[in-house]
Scaffold this active site. Sequence first.
Site, PDB file in Angstrom:
ATOM      1  N   LYS A  90      23.041  -4.688 -10.915  1.00 55.68           N
ATOM      2  CA  LYS A  90      21.802  -4.033 -11.351  1.00 55.68           C
ATOM      3  C   LYS A  90      20.634  -4.882 -10.859  1.00 55.68           C
ATOM      4  O   LYS A  90      20.374  -5.956 -11.377  1.00 55.68           O
ATOM      5  CB  LYS A  90      21.738  -3.927 -12.872  1.00 55.68           C
ATOM      6  CG  LYS A  90      20.636  -2.982 -13.309  1.00 55.68           C
ATOM      7  CD  LYS A  90      19.983  -3.367 -14.619  1.00 55.68           C
ATOM      8  CE  LYS A  90      19.010  -4.487 -14.514  1.00 55.68           C
ATOM      9  NZ  LYS A  90      17.824  -4.241 -13.671  1.00 55.68           N
ATOM     10  N   GLU A 126      21.263 -18.222 -14.961  1.00 53.36           N
ATOM     11  CA  GLU A 126      20.220 -19.000 -14.272  1.00 53.36           C
ATOM     12  C   GLU A 126      18.908 -18.570 -14.898  1.00 53.36           C
ATOM     13  O   GLU A 126      18.411 -17.480 -14.613  1.00 53.36           O
ATOM     14  CB  GLU A 126      20.214 -18.682 -12.772  1.00 53.36           C
ATOM     15  CG  GLU A 126      21.490 -19.040 -12.045  1.00 53.36           C
ATOM     16  CD  GLU A 126      21.723 -20.521 -11.928  1.00 53.36           C
ATOM     17  OE1 GLU A 126      20.834 -21.315 -12.326  1.00 53.36           O
ATOM     18  OE2 GLU A 126      22.807 -20.901 -11.459  1.00 53.36           O
ATOM     19  N   CYS A 185      11.781 -19.915 -10.127  1.00 53.37           N
ATOM     20  CA  CYS A 185      12.138 -20.690 -11.322  1.00 53.37           C
ATOM     21  C   CYS A 185      12.206 -22.183 -11.001  1.00 53.37           C
ATOM     22  O   CYS A 185      12.170 -23.015 -11.899  1.00 53.37           O
ATOM     23  CB  CYS A 185      13.431 -20.179 -11.945  1.00 53.37           C
ATOM     24  SG  CYS A 185      14.721 -19.969 -10.738  1.00 53.37           S
ATOM     25  N   GLU A 198       6.223 -21.363 -18.497  1.00 52.18           N
ATOM     26  CA  GLU A 198       6.495 -21.191 -17.070  1.00 52.18           C
ATOM     27  C   GLU A 198       5.341 -20.387 -16.469  1.00 52.18           C
ATOM     28  O   GLU A 198       5.135 -19.228 -16.837  1.00 52.18           O
ATOM     29  CB  GLU A 198       7.840 -20.464 -16.886  1.00 52.18           C
ATOM     30  CG  GLU A 198       8.389 -20.580 -15.494  1.00 52.18           C
ATOM     31  CD  GLU A 198       9.801 -20.010 -15.362  1.00 52.18           C
ATOM     32  OE1 GLU A 198      10.227 -19.229 -16.232  1.00 52.18           O
ATOM     33  OE2 GLU A 198      10.459 -20.340 -14.365  1.00 52.18           O
TER      34      GLU A 198
END
Length: 493
Positions: free
Chosen positions: A185, A261, A295, A393
């Site tokens: 997906k 992750e 990331c 982040e």
Amino acid sequence: MPLTPAVDPSIADLDPARALFIDGSWKPATTTFEVRDPGSGRVIAAVADGSASDARSAVDSAAAAWTSWRSTAPRTRADVLYGAYERMRADLDRLAGLIMSENGKCEADARGEVTYAAEFFRWFAEEAVRPGGAFGESPAGGTRTIVTHRSVGVAALVTPWNFPAAMATRKIAPALAAGCTVVLKPAEETPLTAMAIARLLEEAGAPPGVVNLVPTTDAPTVVSTWLSDSRVRKISFTGSTNVGRILLRQAADRVVNSSMELGGNAPFIVTEDADLDAAVQGALVAKFRNGGQACTAANRFLVHEAVLEDFGARFGAAVETLRTGPASDQRAQIGPVISAGAAARIERVVAEAVQAGARVSHRAPLDPDLTGHFVAPQVLRDVTPDAAIASEEIFGPVAPIIRCSSDEEILTVANQSESGLAAYVYAGDLQRAMRLAEGLEAGMVGINRGLVSDPAAPFGGVKQSGLGREGAREGMLEYTETQYFSVDWPNQG
Ligand code: ADP
């Protein structure tokens, strides 16, 4: 609706309205959803919107194909992966164009991503024929132990929009190498690149059902359909820590093997003996590759006070020269962020930091005529270690600098995060760099380098940045279960 020819006429052979790839056929869904170019806001395709029933069909297909794929000779599996590698390299321009259209990243970033993504096919083509194992006599004698690694089963793969090609190949390649079949997906922002990858695996000879694709706007339904299906034995997810937690909870119900992750908050450390020219170059890569939407992106610059002014001035001057623009601008180095919401969030984080006492020391110009979701590359000074911007982040082209006065303080600040994915250390003395690196709670440390991603190295994080590793030998073992045979084998008298 076909892809708008103005965007890229060469991708017209993909029919987005038939984006469900199940059991080797491209199928429509009952509805479609729009994909937009973030650089212009323009709709570029209407893509088949997969449902729970499509998700189940995909598992039917993957489960049926697993029986023969897991017993297919490793060399044959490797040949499919190598064929995909060759096709991806040959198709670099077209794939980069596709990524530029739906993700918005600039040409250099898009081309770099395709090259990186293709390398996962090559690396795991090479690993597929090295399944490994062990054989030995048990300590008590009289028996032998044989250890093997067996493919875990149907693997559900869920990927984000920031590296639409590489995040898919980083999962598909090791899964297929290990003998798993997959249901993928992709992120709803970037389903077209996933279609192109499924297509090139089909062309490379992946048998029907080995790779299945279900784009959807209803990720929770599709993914929970997979996680509740007894034939799905693996989930590999790349995305936010919040969604990772949701999927881990769902995986717990059936004790599904999970690789995660998740988000990062990478510190970028500059000590007073670092080569500052190299540190600035590394900082530009670590912060601005992909416009900061990675990331692994440097999220906090921890700089020794003795070189703070010098590093800040040099880095800031370099940041001011960065050109921001849509992917169609060939001189652009920084593309748009993915959405209006992402741009607003980044602006809010910067405004809060300024409110709390930080100042924008350098800011690249932004063309006022740009219509997409653009954020100016900028450097923030006088940021305190506990400021929100240093714990959140950023996922955009903003570089906060924090003053530190010793290696101990650097390590304390660096490790005061629940994230632990990447970190970067610039230091002149290699032993000092290694001491710092070993003190960092991070899965990956770039030492005098601003880039850690490498298909041959184990990518992954500690703490809330995730579970498991991708790439390297470890990446293939994630798609296997270890099985051992205890064999009655009396020693000869
Ligand atoms: P990002 O913030 O980078 O978009 P997300 O974690 O929201 O990261 O998305 C990463 C992937 O997870 C995408 O493919 C997205 O569609 C999917 N996703 C988001 N929410 C869920 C959910 N509740 N269940 C399953 N998948 C989800």
